[in-house]
Write an enzyme that holds these catalytic residues in place. Structure first.
Site, mmCIF file in Angstrom:
data_model
loop_
_atom_site.group_PDB
_atom_site.id
_atom_site.type_symbol
_atom_site.label_atom_id
_atom_site.label_comp_id
_atom_site.label_asym_id
_atom_site.label_seq_id
_atom_site.Cartn_x
_atom_site.Cartn_y
_atom_site.Cartn_z
ATOM 1 N N VAL A 48 4.934 2.554 7.766
ATOM 2 C CA VAL A 48 5.186 3.979 8.029
ATOM 3 C C VAL A 48 3.851 4.719 8.043
ATOM 4 O O VAL A 48 3.067 4.630 7.092
ATOM 5 C CB VAL A 48 6.098 4.561 6.923
ATOM 6 C CG1 VAL A 48 6.361 6.040 7.158
ATOM 7 C CG2 VAL A 48 7.407 3.779 6.844
ATOM 8 N N PRO A 78 0.845 -1.203 0.000
ATOM 9 C CA PRO A 78 0.000 0.000 0.000
ATOM 10 C C PRO A 78 0.881 1.254 0.000
ATOM 11 O O PRO A 78 1.459 1.629 1.012
ATOM 12 C CB PRO A 78 -0.817 -0.125 1.288
ATOM 13 C CG PRO A 78 -0.054 -1.070 2.153
ATOM 14 C CD PRO A 78 0.822 -1.909 1.289
ATOM 15 N N ASP A 115 5.674 2.543 2.472
ATOM 16 C CA ASP A 115 4.785 1.405 2.708
ATOM 17 C C ASP A 115 3.939 1.744 3.937
ATOM 18 O O ASP A 115 4.447 1.806 5.059
ATOM 19 C CB ASP A 115 5.649 0.163 2.955
ATOM 20 C CG ASP A 115 4.829 -1.103 3.144
ATOM 21 O OD1 ASP A 115 3.632 -0.999 3.496
ATOM 22 O OD2 ASP A 115 5.400 -2.196 2.960
ATOM 23 N N HIS A 116 2.655 1.948 3.694
ATOM 24 C CA HIS A 116 1.798 2.440 4.769
ATOM 25 C C HIS A 116 1.541 1.378 5.842
ATOM 26 O O HIS A 116 1.013 1.669 6.903
ATOM 27 C CB HIS A 116 0.477 2.946 4.180
ATOM 28 C CG HIS A 116 -0.168 4.039 4.982
ATOM 29 N ND1 HIS A 116 0.257 4.394 6.241
ATOM 30 C CD2 HIS A 116 -1.200 4.861 4.705
ATOM 31 C CE1 HIS A 116 -0.497 5.372 6.704
ATOM 32 N NE2 HIS A 116 -1.401 5.680 5.783
ATOM 33 N N ARG A 117 1.934 0.132 5.566
ATOM 34 C CA ARG A 117 1.811 -0.884 6.618
ATOM 35 C C ARG A 117 2.844 -0.654 7.704
ATOM 36 O O ARG A 117 2.688 -1.098 8.835
ATOM 37 C CB ARG A 117 2.029 -2.284 6.018
ATOM 38 C CG ARG A 117 0.961 -2.698 5.041
ATOM 39 C CD ARG A 117 1.351 -3.979 4.355
ATOM 40 N NE ARG A 117 2.609 -3.870 3.618
ATOM 41 C CZ ARG A 117 3.196 -4.863 2.965
ATOM 42 N NH1 ARG A 117 2.639 -6.059 2.964
ATOM 43 N NH2 ARG A 117 4.333 -4.674 2.312
#
Ligand code: COA
Length: 455
Positions: free
Chosen positions: A431, A253, A427-429
């Site tokens: 950060v 993501p 990577d929104h998982r």
């Protein structure tokens, strides 16, 4: 216990059919209809089922043996309570004969290029069998036929009935599983491996259930209908890079945080440095300063110098910075190792050397490995911003666009400042937006005041 010779039953007149899998060994307990061996002719794949329950005493074939009707396969010690019945015909798995599918046949084809499959090689290379399922006359066991319709956009899956049954028991959709057997055949181990990947969260679970991508097949168009065309084969680098980019784009993501850094002072220092008599001996580039600034920012925010590994975040205590290099054959990302231990001049020298070797196609595998963070600079070409794709398993990448001189309000007046656009994809998982904004703000501050980099 009575010894029972299990022989190849009527297999539709095929002769010298190859044994491609032996599913039992001496001492194994089997039940009626348990598959003993898998055969493959040029028309079909089929399991030979056990005609009785009992224990395997001897196996008389091995992978590669050729068998015909009547060949001895296994000697069984049949359990007395379970009388043997006549050997059932084998259970077909994949047929190339053009018979219609039985109505209940579950579809077992998949889009030709499922982007989110776990990376394996064999399945993608498996030559498709262009056929509907097996003849109904052979489909006597519990197994469904193995091959669904193979239209131009579908790949047919190879798997024996026993593997199909095993997959069904576990609820595994075989179209998600890459086969490691000959010609991309899906083996029992592949199904087990897939289940392990799903359980550990490293496999992309596929279409249909809402958990994956239920994508349309790729459009197949005869472009020549619309005008002149030229087909140019993709280079090896482009194919490898493309597969990686597609996986990373689909599985991570991405969010991109934009920022601007005032590099007026930095650029004037850099120009001075490069113009000095007896200067550094190499052109000190903006990219070299960016590498140095990123290392300093990564030290402050170690979550961006990390990789996701199942339920853990692996924080790297090393700073190996990759940079995207444009080559005639496509994009590569060589790595400057231990950038934290090197000065800007040394980094500049290494960047120039790696970029030159990249363009000449002379990079070694080691030059491309071990990166912990990447930079993609398009500043020498142009543009105001872009959204770079993360170079997995890294968790962030910095995009750099072209500087421009713009009026910036300094609190009392507008002043002409040289502004550098930054685009951090993360990577929104791993950060959060706030962390990404803190990182880019800090980075911009370092670039605006390069002395801070050495603090
Ligand atoms: N803004 C304005 N000008 C810039 C700049 C920036 N952000 N970055 C570089 N430049 C200028 C330099 O000043 C230099 O100009 P000059 O020749 O007048 O001195 C020119 O652009 C070339 O820059 P240089 O520093 O020599 O190279 P680089 O560090 O910009 O680029 C590579 C080196 C390897 C990154 C580059 O060759 C490359 O391959 N870039 C493409 C990367 C890519 O494809 N990324 C996308 C991946 S999806």
């Amino acid at each position: 216990m009575a010894a029972l010779e299990v022989r190849i039953p009527n297999i539709g007149g095929f002769q010298d059919v190859g044994v491609i899998d032996v599913l039992v060994k001496p001492g194994d307990a089997v039940k009626v209809d348990d598959p003993l061996v898998t055969l493959e002719s040029d028309k079909a794949t089929m399991d030979v089922p056990s005609p009785a329950a009992g224990t395997v005493r001897e196996v008389r074939v091995q992978v590669g043996s050729r068998v015909s009707e009547g060949s001895l396969v296994v000697i069984l010690e049949a359990a007395e309570a379970a009388p043997a019945r006549a050997a059932a015909p084998p259970q077909p798995a994949a047929s190339r004969s053009p018979a219609p599918a039985p109505p209940a046949a579950p579809p077992v084809t998949a889009p030709a290029a499922p982007a989110a499959l776990p990376p394996t090689g064999a399945a993608a290379q498996a030559p498709p069998l262009a056929s509907p399922p097996s003849p109904a006359s052979l489909a006597t066991g519990a197994s469904p036929p193995a091959a669904g319709k193979a239209g131009p956009d579908r790949r047919v899956l190879h798997a024996s009935p026993s593997v199909r049954r095993f997959a069904r028991e576990l609820g595994v959709d075989l179209s998600q599983v890459a086969g490691s057997g000959p010609r991309g055949r899906i083996l029992r181990e592949d199904v087990q491996g897939f289940v392990k990947q799903v359980m550990s969260g490293t496999a992309a679970v596929g279409a249909g259930g809402g958990a994956g991508l239920d994508l349309l097949p790729w459009p197949r168009i005869d472009f020549a209908r619309f005008g002149p065309v030229e087909a140019r084969p993709l280079s090896r680098i482009r194919k490898i890079a493309g597969a990686n980019l597609a996986r990373n784009w689909v599985m991570i993501p991405h969010v991109t945080q934009f920022e601007e850094a005032d590099v007026t002072e930095l650029e004037s220092f850099r120009t001075r440095l490069n113009g000095e008599n007896g200067g550094p001996g190499v052109k000190v580039t903006l990219l070299a300063f960016l590498v140095k600034a990123c290392v300093a920012a990564l030290k402050r925010f170690p979550e961006l110098n990390a990789s996701l590994d199942g339920d853990s975040l692996v924080l790297k205590r090393y700073f190996h910075i990759g940079f995207a290099a444009d080559t005639p054959n496509g994009l590569v990302v060589p790595v400057v190792r231990e950038a934290d231990r090197k000065g800007v001049v040394e980094i500049a020298r290494e960047l120039a050397e790696l970029a030159a070797r990249a363009r000449e196609g002379k990079l070694a595998a080691a030059d491309l490995q071990g990166g912990s963070f990447s930079i993609s600079s398009l500043g020498g070409i142009g543009g105001t911003a872009f959204t770079p794709i993360i170079n997995a398993p890294e968790v962030a990448i910095l995009g750099v666009s072209r500087t421009s001189t713009r009026p910036v309000w300094d609190g009392g007046q507008f002043a002409p400042r040289l502004m550098l656009p930054l685009s951090l994809s993360y990577d929104h998982r791993v950060v959060d937006g706030a962390l990404a904004a803190r990182f880019t703000t800090h980075l911009a501050r370092l670039l605006a005041d390069p002395w801070r980099m050495v603090l």
